[in-house]
Design a protein around this motif. Sequence first.
Motif: not given
Length: 180
Positions: A52, A59, A87, A113
């Motif tokens: 990430a 996150l 991710i 996402d």
Amino acid sequence: RMIRASVRHLSRLIQNLLDLSKSDEGKLVPVMEDVDAPALVEEVFAQMRVIAEQKQVTLSSTVGVATLRGERHLLDRVLENLMENAIRHAPEGSRVSLSLRRAEGEVELRVEDEGPGIPEAMREQIFEPFFQISGASGPRTGRGLGLSFCKRAVEAHGGTIWAAPAEKGAVICARLPDGG
């Protein structure tokens, strides 16, 4: 940290292949136990922070359940696969979120996402082994095994998994039986 993350990714890939084979033979049978949900999410986030950070993806999590009922190792890999996939497809500087909550007598897991999303016509296909969406953003870094493993592991726990409609990005949801 990068080497450890790469080794963990490779190990997960190998385990996914082995568990897909077990599932084909009807031998993917979870050993059910109570799993500390907040601790599991924190462990998964600790593993995902390296990738990430590389993409400058933030996150976030909301954990509204104390426990999950299932095999910890399999649930850990389900969350890792879903988070890593999110991710990978999230644009730089965006957010990936994970939530766990009770819903209709089950525990709903949701990973969201802000990436290109999943075309409606492919929402079921993404769970097939080796399937990858053509024209997905960026180089292909996956192998098309993670979501297939997730589907089989969730179903082995007596649950369901699906790609939900989303206005922006992708949303993968799973429902698992509520163990209490």
